[in-house]
Design an enzyme around this catalytic site. Structure first.
Site, PDB file in Angstrom:
ATOM      1  N   ARG A 117       0.831  -1.212   0.000  1.00  0.00           N
ATOM      2  CA  ARG A 117       0.000   0.000   0.000  1.00  0.00           C
ATOM      3  C   ARG A 117       0.863   1.257   0.000  1.00  0.00           C
ATOM      4  O   ARG A 117       0.482   2.294   0.539  1.00  0.00           O
ATOM      5  CB  ARG A 117      -0.947  -0.003   1.171  1.00  0.00           C
ATOM      6  CG  ARG A 117      -0.241  -0.096   2.486  1.00  0.00           C
ATOM      7  CD  ARG A 117      -1.148   0.390   3.528  1.00  0.00           C
ATOM      8  NE  ARG A 117      -0.668  -0.017   4.838  1.00  0.00           N
ATOM      9  CZ  ARG A 117      -1.293   0.274   5.913  1.00  0.00           C
ATOM     10  NH1 ARG A 117      -2.395   0.968   5.868  1.00  0.00           N
ATOM     11  NH2 ARG A 117      -0.826  -0.105   7.074  1.00  0.00           N
ATOM     12  N   LYS A 137       1.530   6.593   1.014  1.00  0.00           N
ATOM     13  CA  LYS A 137       1.100   5.394   1.741  1.00  0.00           C
ATOM     14  C   LYS A 137      -0.416   5.394   1.811  1.00  0.00           C
ATOM     15  O   LYS A 137      -1.013   6.339   2.343  1.00  0.00           O
ATOM     16  CB  LYS A 137       1.710   5.383   3.151  1.00  0.00           C
ATOM     17  CG  LYS A 137       1.426   4.103   3.928  1.00  0.00           C
ATOM     18  CD  LYS A 137       2.332   3.989   5.137  1.00  0.00           C
ATOM     19  CE  LYS A 137       1.992   2.766   5.981  1.00  0.00           C
ATOM     20  NZ  LYS A 137       2.861   2.662   7.158  1.00  0.00           N
ATOM     21  N   ASP A 149      -6.257  -4.224   0.813  1.00  0.00           N
ATOM     22  CA  ASP A 149      -6.835  -3.268  -0.131  1.00  0.00           C
ATOM     23  C   ASP A 149      -5.896  -2.149  -0.586  1.00  0.00           C
ATOM     24  O   ASP A 149      -6.279  -1.333  -1.418  1.00  0.00           O
ATOM     25  CB  ASP A 149      -8.107  -2.658   0.476  1.00  0.00           C
ATOM     26  CG  ASP A 149      -7.844  -2.025   1.837  1.00  0.00           C
ATOM     27  OD1 ASP A 149      -6.654  -1.868   2.198  1.00  0.00           O
ATOM     28  OD2 ASP A 149      -8.815  -1.681   2.532  1.00  0.00           O
ATOM     29  N   GLY A 150      -4.709  -2.060  -0.016  1.00  0.00           N
ATOM     30  CA  GLY A 150      -3.789  -1.005  -0.434  1.00  0.00           C
ATOM     31  C   GLY A 150      -4.114   0.361   0.144  1.00  0.00           C
ATOM     32  O   GLY A 150      -3.505   1.365  -0.228  1.00  0.00           O
ATOM     33  N   ARG A 207       5.269  10.070   2.463  1.00  0.00           N
ATOM     34  CA  ARG A 207       6.503   9.887   3.226  1.00  0.00           C
ATOM     35  C   ARG A 207       7.698  10.315   2.372  1.00  0.00           C
ATOM     36  O   ARG A 207       7.664  10.201   1.147  1.00  0.00           O
ATOM     37  CB  ARG A 207       6.694   8.420   3.597  1.00  0.00           C
ATOM     38  CG  ARG A 207       5.478   7.795   4.207  1.00  0.00           C
ATOM     39  CD  ARG A 207       5.847   6.566   4.980  1.00  0.00           C
ATOM     40  NE  ARG A 207       6.097   5.392   4.160  1.00  0.00           N
ATOM     41  CZ  ARG A 207       6.178   4.168   4.675  1.00  0.00           C
ATOM     42  NH1 ARG A 207       6.058   3.991   5.975  1.00  0.00           N
ATOM     43  NH2 ARG A 207       6.398   3.121   3.899  1.00  0.00           N
ATOM     44  N   ARG A 214      14.813  -1.683   2.211  1.00  0.00           N
ATOM     45  CA  ARG A 214      14.762  -2.393   3.499  1.00  0.00           C
ATOM     46  C   ARG A 214      15.673  -3.614   3.485  1.00  0.00           C
ATOM     47  O   ARG A 214      16.067  -4.081   2.415  1.00  0.00           O
ATOM     48  CB  ARG A 214      13.320  -2.888   3.735  1.00  0.00           C
ATOM     49  CG  ARG A 214      12.321  -1.780   3.777  1.00  0.00           C
ATOM     50  CD  ARG A 214      11.153  -2.067   2.816  1.00  0.00           C
ATOM     51  NE  ARG A 214      10.330  -0.857   2.649  1.00  0.00           N
ATOM     52  CZ  ARG A 214       9.433  -0.468   3.524  1.00  0.00           C
ATOM     53  NH1 ARG A 214       9.175  -1.203   4.576  1.00  0.00           N
ATOM     54  NH2 ARG A 214       8.769   0.656   3.349  1.00  0.00           N
ATOM     55  N   ASP A 287      11.298  -6.587   6.961  1.00  0.00           N
ATOM     56  CA  ASP A 287      10.815  -5.688   5.905  1.00  0.00           C
ATOM     57  C   ASP A 287      10.581  -4.278   6.457  1.00  0.00           C
ATOM     58  O   ASP A 287      10.315  -3.354   5.691  1.00  0.00           O
ATOM     59  CB  ASP A 287       9.518  -6.229   5.279  1.00  0.00           C
ATOM     60  CG  ASP A 287       8.429  -6.455   6.303  1.00  0.00           C
ATOM     61  OD1 ASP A 287       8.661  -7.222   7.256  1.00  0.00           O
ATOM     62  OD2 ASP A 287       7.357  -5.849   6.176  1.00  0.00           O
ATOM     63  N   ASN A 288      10.665  -4.124   7.764  1.00  0.00           N
ATOM     64  CA  ASN A 288      10.481  -2.803   8.367  1.00  0.00           C
ATOM     65  C   ASN A 288      11.787  -2.244   8.902  1.00  0.00           C
ATOM     66  O   ASN A 288      11.796  -1.375   9.772  1.00  0.00           O
ATOM     67  CB  ASN A 288       9.441  -2.878   9.493  1.00  0.00           C
ATOM     68  CG  ASN A 288       8.044  -3.154   8.954  1.00  0.00           C
ATOM     69  OD1 ASN A 288       7.772  -2.916   7.778  1.00  0.00           O
ATOM     70  ND2 ASN A 288       7.168  -3.647   9.797  1.00  0.00           N
ATOM     71  N   ASP A 297       8.137   2.742   8.845  1.00  0.00           N
ATOM     72  CA  ASP A 297       6.871   2.007   8.995  1.00  0.00           C
ATOM     73  C   ASP A 297       6.280   2.133  10.389  1.00  0.00           C
ATOM     74  O   ASP A 297       6.398   1.245  11.234  1.00  0.00           O
ATOM     75  CB  ASP A 297       7.052   0.525   8.631  1.00  0.00           C
ATOM     76  CG  ASP A 297       6.947   0.324   7.120  1.00  0.00           C
ATOM     77  OD1 ASP A 297       6.942   1.342   6.389  1.00  0.00           O
ATOM     78  OD2 ASP A 297       6.861  -0.822   6.671  1.00  0.00           O
TER      79      ASP A 297
HETATM   80  P1  AMP Z   1       3.773  -4.015   7.845  1.00  0.00           P
HETATM   81  O1  AMP Z   1       4.467  -5.061   8.660  1.00  0.00           O
HETATM   82  O2  AMP Z   1       2.588  -3.401   8.488  1.00  0.00           O
HETATM   83  O3  AMP Z   1       4.744  -2.985   7.379  1.00  0.00           O
HETATM   84  O4  AMP Z   1       3.169  -4.704   6.528  1.00  0.00           O
HETATM   85  C1  AMP Z   1       3.561  -5.959   6.057  1.00  0.00           C
HETATM   86  C2  AMP Z   1       3.191  -6.122   4.613  1.00  0.00           C
HETATM   87  O5  AMP Z   1       1.783  -6.015   4.458  1.00  0.00           O
HETATM   88  C3  AMP Z   1       3.810  -5.112   3.666  1.00  0.00           C
HETATM   89  O6  AMP Z   1       4.114  -5.777   2.484  1.00  0.00           O
HETATM   90  C4  AMP Z   1       2.688  -4.116   3.471  1.00  0.00           C
HETATM   91  O7  AMP Z   1       2.802  -3.439   2.244  1.00  0.00           O
HETATM   92  C5  AMP Z   1       1.463  -5.012   3.488  1.00  0.00           C
HETATM   93  N1  AMP Z   1       0.253  -4.299   3.896  1.00  0.00           N
HETATM   94  C6  AMP Z   1      -0.065  -3.810   5.104  1.00  0.00           C
HETATM   95  N2  AMP Z   1      -1.274  -3.228   5.081  1.00  0.00           N
HETATM   96  C7  AMP Z   1      -1.748  -3.334   3.820  1.00  0.00           C
HETATM   97  C8  AMP Z   1      -2.934  -2.926   3.154  1.00  0.00           C
HETATM   98  N3  AMP Z   1      -3.920  -2.284   3.784  1.00  0.00           N
HETATM   99  N4  AMP Z   1      -3.054  -3.215   1.846  1.00  0.00           N
HETATM  100  C9  AMP Z   1      -2.086  -3.876   1.178  1.00  0.00           C
HETATM  101  N5  AMP Z   1      -0.954  -4.289   1.746  1.00  0.00           N
HETATM  102  C10 AMP Z   1      -0.767  -4.025   3.056  1.00  0.00           C
HETATM  103 MG    MG Z   2       6.148  -2.565   6.365  1.00  0.00          MG
END
Ligand code: AMP
Ligand code: MG
Length: 542
Positions: A117, A137, A149-150, A207, A214, A287-288, A297
């Site tokens: 997203r 974002k 949903d992005g 952002r 990452r 990934d963060n 993130d």
């Molecule tokens: P995060 O640990 O919250 O940074 O997210 C982990 C993964 O989930 C990353 O690849 C994000 O892009 C994806 N992600 C989190 N929330 C959404 C969302 N609402 N729609 C699509 N991808 C998401």
């Molecule tokens: Mg992330």
């Protein structure tokens, strides 16, 4: 539907934004530009367009970040800005894309994740010749959105916007935030994944960072055995983001190792800062973790209120507490080990990588000691006395509920004088205790005992009280984004009143200043916030 490309701009500073999209120009692209979920091989990114939204409306923007991009504040308040930074319009030189990366989530390899997203708009080179990548974002689905949903909601966007700016002004390395806009659309979220979905206002944050690469951006290639692409991304990152390592042409193993050592040092530095200000990231998945050692993130993060090293705000992690405050230094090391594994194919020797990981531990330890000396107003950390002093402090702070931020701030007001009884010694600190009435004689005795040892230690240094106060107040903030303050700003914003978001943004620009007129924002957590969702408990649902 696609975002329109704006050819004619009324605003001159938007028109003057100087794009130079190095990332897409120099790195391998996914040949498919459809916006469909897929596994993306041998590519760093996929081109994707933001999804247009119904009615962009500015909630807030950070004037300092606008300045970094040479954007005038007036431009940020205009209609064109709102259209562009909510994802409805593109500037002609923007080339939007989502990055492919993988990651370990809660200790387990999760495969391909990617910008699900986040949509990068391109990179700007400002008048100081600095490179800044812009990323929306919550601007709609990408090939990496998996089952989601992005989109992003106002609640989590206020939290990201305010916290990244607050962290910057606290002196913590972080990504920045240019703007926060409402989309005019509703987004459904089940905040605690407990079968109670709710409609929430949608929002988009822009952002800004030199790079959003990452640890997971490298891991994905190694996992897929795409070593050529791994090398391309490493070389690009060194060339672009670590130019002082001075590479030209082919990169040698020596430079790769210097680069990894620097990542270890930067990561250590970032974690020391988190520990200094009482920040709990909440989701330190690989990934963060930014390759530049930036806090990135902002999800279910939180600020320590009462000092408790075992605390995590993230309900998803409540059981294991993997990402609890006190575990962050170990987790950063664990994450660096994963990065070391990812770049191993380029180095082929374990020993120098292990040495670099040791450098993380050493830099962290040294940085932590220097930081603690500063927090306590000591000239220098003397392990012979100060290891015990800080270990005892750690216990004292946990004996009764003690607000970390207020405690350190008030500690600077203590003046060494003889003949103080326990009660009078504690007076300057009373405000730091959540329930001063719960302090037993035994607690008072133990806390005062520590304070006496501390004051003797301070006296040895011979700094004047004023000097000590200045030193301490420059590293012990008065104002942090307390969990309940963020929630109050969200409550108001959800009701259409954006004033508290903007007020907090202003207050948090000067976290070390006394700001007597803003005293109310330095208060400890009120009782109502103790168990309220959003104040003490958060989930990844945002
Ligand atoms: P995060 O640990 O919250 O940074 O997210 C982990 C993964 O989930 C990353 O690849 C994000 O892009 C994806 N992600 C989190 N929330 C959404 C969302 N609402 N729609 C699509 N991808 C998401
Ligand atoms: Mg992330």
């Amino acid at each position: 539907m696609k975002a329109n490309i704006t050819k004619q701009l009324a605003d001159s500073s938007l028109a003057a934004l100087n794009f130079d999209n190095c990332f897409v120009r120099e790195l391998p692209a996914d040949p498919d530009s459809s916006n469909q979920l897929r596994q993306v091989h041998r590519a760093c990114y996929s081109r994707v367009q933001p999804t247009p939204v119904a009615a962009p409306q500015l909630v807030a923007f950070a004037a300092e970040v606008a300045q970094l991009l040479n954007l005038e504040s007036a431009a940020c308040e205009g209609e064109e800005f709102a259209q562009i930074f909510a994802g409805n319009q593109l500037l002609p030189d923007m080339d939007p894309y989502a990055c492919c990366y993988g990651g370990h989530q809660f200790g387990n390899w999760a495969g391909q994740l990617g910008d699900g997203r986040a949509i990068n708009l391109g990179e700007i080179v400002n008048q100081q010749d600095e490179r800044w990548a812009l990323q929306l974002k919550g601007a709609g689905p990408t090939p990496y959105s998996r089952r989601a949903d992005g989109l992003a909601v106002l609640r989590s966007s206020v939290r990201e916007f305010l916290c990244s700016e607050a962290m910057h002004h606290l002196g913590v390395p972080t990504t920045r935030a240019l703007s926060l806009l409402l989309t005019g659309e509703q987004v459904t979220r089940d905040m605690f994944y407990d079968g109670h979905p709710k409609e929430e206002p949608g929002a988009v944050v822009c952002r800004v960072a030199p790079s959003f690469t990452r640890f997971g951006s490298f891991q994905i290639f190694t996992w897929r055995n795409e070593i050529e692409q791994l090398r391309q991304l490493v070389d690009y990152t060194i060339r672009t983001d670590f130019p002082h390592l001075g590479i030209h042409g082919d990169v040698s193993v020596t430079v790769y190792l210097q680069w990894f050592e620097e990542i270890c040092r930067r990561t250590a530095e970032m974690i020391v800062h988190w520990m200094r200000v009482g920040f709990v990231h909440g989701v330190m998945n690989t990934d963060n973790m930014s390759i530049l050692g930036l806090t990135i993130d902002y999800g279910p993060y939180g600020w320590l209120e009462d000092y408790n090293p075992d605390w995590t705000p993230n309900t998803t992690d409540a059981q294991g507490g993997r990402y609890r405050f006190g575990n962050q230094p170990q987790i950063a090391l664990w994450n660096l080990v994963q990065l070391a594994n990812a770049i191993y194919p380029l180095i082929q020797e374990a020993e120098p990588l292990e040495a670099a990981l040791q450098l993380y531990s050493d830099s962290y330890q040294q940085g932590w000691q220097e930081m603690m000396a500063q927090k306590l107003g000591l000239k220098k950390f003397e392990p012979a006395t100060d290891l015990l002093l800080t270990a005892e402090l750690d216990k004292v702070l946990q004996m009764v509920e003690t607000d970390m931020t207020i405690f350190y701030r008030k500690l600077a007001d203590l003046v060494p004088t003889d003949d103080q009884d326990d009660d009078s010694l504690l007076i300057p600190l009373l405000d730091a205790f959540y329930k001063p009435e719960d302090l037993t004689e035994q607690h008072k005795g133990q806390i005062s005992g520590w304070l006496r040892t501390y004051l003797e230690r301070v006296a040895q240094d011979g700094l004047s009280n004023t000097e000590r106060l200045q030193q301490m107040n420059s590293v012990n903030p008065k104002y942090v984004l307390r969990n309940y303050l963020a929630q109050l700003a969200i409550d108001k914003a959800e009701a259409g009143d954006h004033s508290l978001v903007n007020e907090l943004l202003q207050v948090l620009r000067h976290p070390y200043a006394e700001q007597p007129e803003n005293e109310k924002f330095a208060r400890k957590r009120p009782e109502w916030a103790r168990h309220r969702a959003g104040c003490s408990m958060l989930s990844c649902s945002s």
